[in-house]
Design a protein around this motif. Sequence first.
Motif, PDB file in Angstrom:
ATOM      1  N   LYS A  27       0.870  -1.175   0.000  1.00  0.00           N
ATOM      2  CA  LYS A  27       0.000   0.000   0.000  1.00  0.00           C
ATOM      3  C   LYS A  27       0.904   1.220   0.000  1.00  0.00           C
ATOM      4  O   LYS A  27       1.408   1.632   1.041  1.00  0.00           O
ATOM      5  N   GLY A  28       1.102   1.803  -1.189  1.00  0.00           N
ATOM      6  CA  GLY A  28       2.048   2.905  -1.295  1.00  0.00           C
ATOM      7  C   GLY A  28       3.454   2.406  -1.007  1.00  0.00           C
ATOM      8  O   GLY A  28       3.933   1.458  -1.620  1.00  0.00           O
ATOM      9  N   GLN A  29       4.128   3.006  -0.029  1.00  0.00           N
ATOM     10  CA  GLN A  29       5.473   2.608   0.362  1.00  0.00           C
ATOM     11  C   GLN A  29       5.481   1.676   1.561  1.00  0.00           C
ATOM     12  O   GLN A  29       6.540   1.420   2.143  1.00  0.00           O
ATOM     13  N   SER A  30       4.322   1.157   1.927  1.00  0.00           N
ATOM     14  CA  SER A  30       4.233   0.312   3.114  1.00  0.00           C
ATOM     15  C   SER A  30       3.554  -1.020   2.795  1.00  0.00           C
ATOM     16  O   SER A  30       3.074  -1.252   1.687  1.00  0.00           O
ATOM     17  N   LEU A  31       3.531  -1.893   3.784  1.00  0.00           N
ATOM     18  CA  LEU A  31       2.805  -3.155   3.704  1.00  0.00           C
ATOM     19  C   LEU A  31       1.622  -3.090   4.665  1.00  0.00           C
ATOM     20  O   LEU A  31       1.766  -2.629   5.797  1.00  0.00           O
ATOM     21  N   GLU A  32       0.477  -3.601   4.230  1.00  0.00           N
ATOM     22  CA  GLU A  32      -0.708  -3.591   5.073  1.00  0.00           C
ATOM     23  C   GLU A  32      -1.164  -5.027   5.343  1.00  0.00           C
ATOM     24  O   GLU A  32      -1.320  -5.822   4.420  1.00  0.00           O
ATOM     25  N   PHE A  33      -1.367  -5.349   6.624  1.00  0.00           N
ATOM     26  CA  PHE A  33      -1.959  -6.632   6.977  1.00  0.00           C
ATOM     27  C   PHE A  33      -3.427  -6.614   6.556  1.00  0.00           C
ATOM     28  O   PHE A  33      -4.208  -5.792   7.028  1.00  0.00           O
ATOM     29  N   VAL A  34      -3.811  -7.525   5.670  1.00  0.00           N
ATOM     30  CA  VAL A  34      -5.196  -7.557   5.211  1.00  0.00           C
ATOM     31  C   VAL A  34      -5.931  -8.817   5.669  1.00  0.00           C
ATOM     32  O   VAL A  34      -7.162  -8.863   5.647  1.00  0.00           O
ATOM     33  N   ALA A  35      -5.193  -9.852   6.073  1.00  0.00           N
ATOM     34  CA  ALA A  35      -5.826 -11.086   6.554  1.00  0.00           C
ATOM     35  C   ALA A  35      -4.808 -11.877   7.357  1.00  0.00           C
ATOM     36  O   ALA A  35      -3.606 -11.828   7.089  1.00  0.00           O
TER      37      ALA A  35
ATOM     38  N   THR B 287      -4.837  -5.973  16.591  1.00  0.00           N
ATOM     39  CA  THR B 287      -3.639  -5.153  16.424  1.00  0.00           C
ATOM     40  C   THR B 287      -3.072  -5.252  15.007  1.00  0.00           C
ATOM     41  O   THR B 287      -2.612  -4.264  14.429  1.00  0.00           O
ATOM     42  N   LEU B 288      -3.127  -6.467  14.452  1.00  0.00           N
ATOM     43  CA  LEU B 288      -2.488  -6.711  13.166  1.00  0.00           C
ATOM     44  C   LEU B 288      -3.265  -6.174  11.973  1.00  0.00           C
ATOM     45  O   LEU B 288      -2.699  -5.512  11.096  1.00  0.00           O
ATOM     46  N   LEU B 289      -4.561  -6.476  11.908  1.00  0.00           N
ATOM     47  CA  LEU B 289      -5.326  -6.172  10.708  1.00  0.00           C
ATOM     48  C   LEU B 289      -5.299  -4.676  10.388  1.00  0.00           C
ATOM     49  O   LEU B 289      -5.539  -3.832  11.252  1.00  0.00           O
ATOM     50  N   HIS B 290      -4.961  -4.377   9.133  1.00  0.00           N
ATOM     51  CA  HIS B 290      -4.861  -3.013   8.601  1.00  0.00           C
ATOM     52  C   HIS B 290      -3.693  -2.226   9.200  1.00  0.00           C
ATOM     53  O   HIS B 290      -3.599  -1.008   9.006  1.00  0.00           O
ATOM     54  N   ARG B 291      -2.820  -2.939   9.909  1.00  0.00           N
ATOM     55  CA  ARG B 291      -1.611  -2.292  10.406  1.00  0.00           C
ATOM     56  C   ARG B 291      -0.657  -2.081   9.235  1.00  0.00           C
ATOM     57  O   ARG B 291      -0.537  -2.915   8.342  1.00  0.00           O
ATOM     58  N   LEU B 292       0.035  -0.967   9.221  1.00  0.00           N
ATOM     59  CA  LEU B 292       0.975  -0.645   8.147  1.00  0.00           C
ATOM     60  C   LEU B 292       2.401  -0.890   8.619  1.00  0.00           C
ATOM     61  O   LEU B 292       2.776  -0.488   9.730  1.00  0.00           O
ATOM     62  N   ILE B 293       3.188  -1.575   7.784  1.00  0.00           N
ATOM     63  CA  ILE B 293       4.589  -1.867   8.089  1.00  0.00           C
ATOM     64  C   ILE B 293       5.464  -1.043   7.148  1.00  0.00           C
ATOM     65  O   ILE B 293       5.342  -1.132   5.931  1.00  0.00           O
ATOM     66  N   TYR B 294       6.356  -0.242   7.723  1.00  0.00           N
ATOM     67  CA  TYR B 294       7.256   0.577   6.926  1.00  0.00           C
ATOM     68  C   TYR B 294       8.695   0.054   7.058  1.00  0.00           C
ATOM     69  O   TYR B 294       9.096  -0.472   8.099  1.00  0.00           O
ATOM     70  N   ASP B 295       9.462   0.209   5.994  1.00  0.00           N
ATOM     71  CA  ASP B 295      10.900  -0.098   6.021  1.00  0.00           C
ATOM     72  C   ASP B 295      11.190  -1.511   6.534  1.00  0.00           C
ATOM     73  O   ASP B 295      12.019  -1.710   7.433  1.00  0.00           O
ATOM     74  N   SER B 296      10.508  -2.493   5.987  1.00  0.00           N
ATOM     75  CA  SER B 296      10.768  -3.884   6.365  1.00  0.00           C
ATOM     76  C   SER B 296      11.956  -4.421   5.577  1.00  0.00           C
ATOM     77  O   SER B 296      11.907  -4.526   4.349  1.00  0.00           O
ATOM     78  N   SER B 297      13.039  -4.771   6.270  1.00  0.00           N
ATOM     79  CA  SER B 297      14.217  -5.320   5.596  1.00  0.00           C
ATOM     80  C   SER B 297      13.907  -6.690   4.995  1.00  0.00           C
ATOM     81  O   SER B 297      14.466  -7.057   3.955  1.00  0.00           O
ATOM     82  N   LEU B 298      13.028  -7.440   5.660  1.00  0.00           N
ATOM     83  CA  LEU B 298      12.645  -8.747   5.125  1.00  0.00           C
ATOM     84  C   LEU B 298      11.927  -8.593   3.786  1.00  0.00           C
ATOM     85  O   LEU B 298      12.210  -9.313   2.823  1.00  0.00           O
TER      86      LEU B 298
END
Length: 337
Positions: free
Chosen positions: A179-187, A198-209
């Motif tokens: 989602k843009g420059q981030s990752l979004e938990f969708v399921a 906590t997880l659902l729709h949470r956005l993850i930025y700068d994930s090295s993995l």
Amino acid sequence: LKTSDFQVNSTTLGRDVIASLEANKELPGVLIVDGENFIGAISRQKCFEQIGRPYGVEVFLNRPIAYLYKAINTTPFIVPHNTHIDLAVKMALKRPINQIYEPLVVEFANDKTMRLLDMHVLLSAQSKLLENTNNLIKRQIDIWHMMSSSLEMKDVLYLILEYITELIPSDQASILLQKGQSLEFVAARGFNKSELTTLLHRLIYDSSLYQNIRRSYKPLALPDISHLNQWELGGSLQAANSWLGVPLIYYGNIIGILSLSRYSANPYTESEGAIAKNFANQAASAIQNARAFEQQRQVAEELADGRLVRVLRDYEPKDLPIQLVYPHALKLSPRVR
């Protein structure tokens, strides 16, 4: 695979070896050692062939087994214990015609031991492997048809998590979409209610993995994440042990990842990564189909209440053909509420 560790010293009399082979019909042969040194191996078939020849009983039964081994004049075919079944079969079948069905000597480097593997056992294992592969392919085709049967995003995501944990046994599974420059938990699946909240729709930025997976376009397996103080993709670290991240690729573009984890100290294998990658390609197509369906439904709803008509009137020249206007309407319609 079932192997035999029956071995004798090179000074053991031939009659004692023959007696052991006759007493145990499942022994594929005998390993011959001199103290701690490996000398060679004689198959059951070669043993009885030599004994059955003229004067074979008189010559070999009352002499050390080393005499029989020297008479057979064969070189043991040794393979490392971690050799893949398919490769071991290919190598074994390249032997001289009179040695093709001789047992293989399997070398275990960790404890420096040798064991005999019957060629029949090896071929049976390959046949079973091919059968399992065929069943897996059929199952993946069935899964693809079932995932394609629904265009509702919620149902598609649920089916993806259900089937990936069936193909690749996992305790936790989640889908993260770009989602843009981030990752979004969708399921997610296998998490408790508080973690899901906590997880659902949470956005993850700068994930090295994720960046690692984006660069390689390949699954990434971590054999042990239990020692990490902070897990960048969220979820419980108290239970998870091994982790597998699989790229969701659609027409050459990575649109997200499948995240899998296990509680047990059972790392994901290379073959599991290959199966998961193949499944992820199907999943990515199903997700994109669901997205396209949502966009089409949104356009239909906007046409129904007149919003799209206003967009066309306000943003496009009235004399443009609808084929040129329609793509612009898809981009502009979300702005009008």
